[in-house]
Design an enzyme around this catalytic site. Structure first.
Site, mmCIF file in Angstrom:
data_model
loop_
_atom_site.group_PDB
_atom_site.id
_atom_site.type_symbol
_atom_site.label_atom_id
_atom_site.label_comp_id
_atom_site.label_asym_id
_atom_site.label_seq_id
_atom_site.Cartn_x
_atom_site.Cartn_y
_atom_site.Cartn_z
ATOM 1 N N ARG A 170 23.801 86.824 51.787
ATOM 2 C CA ARG A 170 22.357 86.967 51.522
ATOM 3 C C ARG A 170 22.112 87.871 50.309
ATOM 4 N NH1 ARG A 170 18.110 90.179 50.335
ATOM 5 N NH2 ARG A 170 18.911 91.761 51.783
ATOM 6 N N ASP A 171 22.226 89.167 50.472
ATOM 7 C CA ASP A 171 21.886 90.066 49.363
ATOM 8 C C ASP A 171 22.764 89.796 48.154
ATOM 9 O OD1 ASP A 171 20.361 92.113 48.216
ATOM 10 O OD2 ASP A 171 21.838 93.636 48.721
ATOM 11 N N CYS A 192 22.506 93.055 39.487
ATOM 12 C CA CYS A 192 21.258 93.817 39.556
ATOM 13 C C CYS A 192 20.279 93.200 38.560
ATOM 14 C CB CYS A 192 21.523 95.279 39.187
ATOM 15 S SG CYS A 192 20.031 96.256 39.011
ATOM 16 N N HIS A 231 24.606 100.016 45.954
ATOM 17 C CA HIS A 231 25.057 99.132 44.879
ATOM 18 C C HIS A 231 25.964 99.926 43.941
ATOM 19 C CE1 HIS A 231 22.245 95.495 45.352
ATOM 20 N NE2 HIS A 231 22.280 96.147 46.490
#
Lengths: 306, 306
Positions: B13-14, B237, B206
């Site tokens: 997902r992320d 990002c 992150h």
């Protein structure tokens, strides 16, 4: 943890020595100058080793001579008396010797046992002391060896004790293949600090498995205060081609400054130095900070950077 | 630190949501199955969001349905009641809602204020509770915001308190742009643990600036026990294109196992899963561990790996 942390920049030596593509003398001199201009005050600039075995370090005498005109402290690696003499002829004031904590690596790297390698640099240290030259001692494979696997903590402590007792002013603990993890780093530092003052132990970690910054933070928590790093994470690892080399100075500086520890390093200038040498090497830097800031700057300015 | 650490794998997902190249439903189902087979027992598998805004998550209902046949706990992101209904229709037993700790990011990401975003997911949480569905709360930008810069610790504590009081079983603290450093992480966790039990705080970091593992180690020292990570460091990002995404699960597993903390993850299987999805994305993984072990295996076996 707000006291001073010293960074020893090893990019021009430990970094470039392990890069496939040799960088010429003039470019290495410019690289050192850029690093100094970025605020790095201690730089390892070359190695007086066999030009056949290590063509990347050819002309280290010229690089050292040029460096010594700059403000700062400049180190060179010397494997033996011959190297020491050449280093001295070029004006060396600080030299580094090295030993392995593991027999397997010592055999593969310098073709002798650990004990023999110590015998080999004993006269170097003796002469340096007579000349008023400071000697830094490296120990490699302190957290694992590509040949022997696990390395006993006691083997590292023994090597550190030997280097310290022989007169090294600082002992740099090298995780040559980057296999250490935070708790092992703390255990190792605690053990070595029984033999060598914590303030005289340096952390020399490679980022092969991405553990280097976590290990450095763990070491800082344990009380260590000296960090070896290379601009842009130069270096690579001969035992895992394609893998990452020394921990990147930029990533270290980012962490320290974020923790409120002033490094005196100008990040923009440092990244410019790294981008310059990376384009000579024909590959992008491996530093996360460099890549993130290059990407950001590209987005903002629309210009390309190497 | 020898107690259990829980890893929440967020790659499907992320991770994939922030990759330019969409991965098809069948490939995402295979990826989830490979992650579960590698020993990851909690996996975030999709998001019930606008297919126009986030084409990467199209077919999350199919991915969730297939995942629920596997052993483990499977999460999906839901932004609102409509998403919640679709997630429930596909069998969701755990859903995640999200809020930002910074106004600037909230506006840019979901076009409303932090307070409005909380109002939006209040009915989601209420319905989930009535349905016996567990709700996980994400907070983004906990250590910095690409628009507002520094984010006050109190803003994060407020958001965490709100999510916890509304009934979230866990609050995941997201360093969305990877700007945190170890001491700030510890300060943040300490503050949040006044409102939410430490055992119910997750670290979602992150690796944009390479700080993630150091931050995780710092958080573990502070007492946190839940880590969000993505296989291969998937993600990137949007505010620094080309930069690294979520901390790589492989790097986290390497650190934990090296520290003597068993994760139950089979590294070879995990890397195979990462290599598979990386070849679909047409780019090498950014995990240091994956790259080092791929390089090593290539050297040993002579075969190529993606």
């Amino acid at each position: 943890m707000s006291d001073t942390i010293r960074i020893v920049e090893v990019g021009p030596r430990d970094g470039l020595q392990n890069e496939k593509m040799p960088v010429g003398v003039a470019d290495r001199i410019a690289f050192v100058a850029a690093l100094v201009d970025a605020g790095l005050s201690t730089v390892e600039v070359g190695a007086f080793v066999s030009p056949k075995a290590v063509p990347q370090m050819v002309g280290s005498d010229e690089v050292l001579r040029a460096s010594l005109k700059l403000p700062g402290e400049f180190h060179v690696l010397v494997p033996n008396e011959k190297g020491y003499e050449a280093a001295r002829a070029a004006g060396a004031q600080v030299v580094a010797v090295f030993a392995s904590a593991s027999e397997g690596f010592s055999r593969a790297n310098i073709n002798c046992s650990v004990a023999e390698s110590i015998e080999r640099f004993k006269p170097v240290i003796a002469r340096a002391q007579a000349d008023g030259v400071r000697v830094r001692g490296y120990i490699s494979c302190v957290l694992g060896c590509p040949f022997d696997g696990q390395v006993p903590v006691q083997a590292v402590v023994d090597a550190a004790t030997t280097l310290w007792d022989l007169g090294c002013y600082e002992v740099s603990l090298g995780d040559t293949i980057g296999v250490g993890t935070p708790t092992k780093v703390r255990e190792l530092l605690r053990a070595c600090a029984e033999a060598v003052p914590m303030a005289s132990l340096a952390m020399h970690f490679h980022d092969t498995y991405g553990q280097a910054l976590a290990n450095l933070y763990a070491g800082l928590e344990e009380g260590a205060r000296v960090i070896d790093s290379a601009a842009g994470g130069l270096g690579g690892c001969p035992y895992a081609p394609g893998a990452t080399g020394n921990v990147a100075t930029e990533d270290v500086v980012y962490m320290l400054e974020g923790m409120g520890i002033s490094t005196g390093v100008d990040m923009d200038k440092l990244i410019a130095a790294t981008n310059g040498v990376s384009s000579l090497l024909g590959r992008p830097p491996v530093s996360r900070v460099v890549n993130a800031l290059n990407a950001k700057n590209k987005r903002v300015t629309g210009t390309t950077s190497s």
